[in-house]
Motif scaffolding. Structure first.
Motif, PDB file in Angstrom:
ATOM      1  N   VAL A  41       0.858  -1.172   0.000  1.00 46.19           N
ATOM      2  CA  VAL A  41       0.000   0.000   0.000  1.00 46.19           C
ATOM      3  C   VAL A  41       0.895   1.222   0.000  1.00 46.19           C
ATOM      4  O   VAL A  41       1.840   1.316   0.776  1.00 46.19           O
ATOM      5  N   MET A  42       0.607   2.146  -0.916  1.00 47.01           N
ATOM      6  CA  MET A  42       1.384   3.379  -0.956  1.00 47.01           C
ATOM      7  C   MET A  42       0.560   4.458  -0.268  1.00 47.01           C
ATOM      8  O   MET A  42      -0.570   4.723  -0.660  1.00 47.01           O
ATOM      9  N   LEU A  43       1.116   5.041   0.750  1.00 39.15           N
ATOM     10  CA  LEU A  43       0.429   6.074   1.517  1.00 39.15           C
ATOM     11  C   LEU A  43       1.126   7.403   1.266  1.00 39.15           C
ATOM     12  O   LEU A  43       2.310   7.556   1.555  1.00 39.15           O
ATOM     13  N   LEU A  44       0.387   8.338   0.718  1.00 42.50           N
ATOM     14  CA  LEU A  44       0.933   9.662   0.455  1.00 42.50           C
ATOM     15  C   LEU A  44       0.520  10.579   1.597  1.00 42.50           C
ATOM     16  O   LEU A  44      -0.656  10.716   1.912  1.00 42.50           O
TER      17      LEU A  44
END
Length: 91
Positions: A76-79
């Motif tokens: 999961v990419m969390l910005l």
């Protein structure tokens, strides 16, 4: 020399089986995406069959699968933006 002829025959049979699996019902070759989808569906069916056999008690698992590398990792990419909410910003 006899073993080599057996290996050649076995190899040719495997290649023919593989080519047959990658041929659609209408005789045309499968695309790469279709062959991957077919392989995925086949693997899912095999897993389901094994699960049903184990759940029914017909088959017992004798060894534990400790190979966790075969499982896909979901990332999961969390910005995160360094922003202050309006009430802390003085507005």
């Amino acid at each position: 020399a006899g073993g080599n002829a057996e290996d050649d025959t076995r190899t040719k049979k495997k290649e023919a089986d593989y080519a047959k699996r990658l041929t659609r019902r209408d005789g045309k070759p499968m695309s790469l995406a279709a062959s991957k989808k077919m392989a995925s569906i086949h693997a899912d069916h095999e897993t389901w069959d094994e699960n049903r056999l184990i759940a029914s008690g017909v088959v017992r698992v004798r060894q534990v699968d400790l190979d966790f590398e075969t499982e896909e990792e979901n990332r999961v990419m969390l910005l995160v933006h360094d922003m202050k909410p309006p009430f802390l910003d003085g507005r």
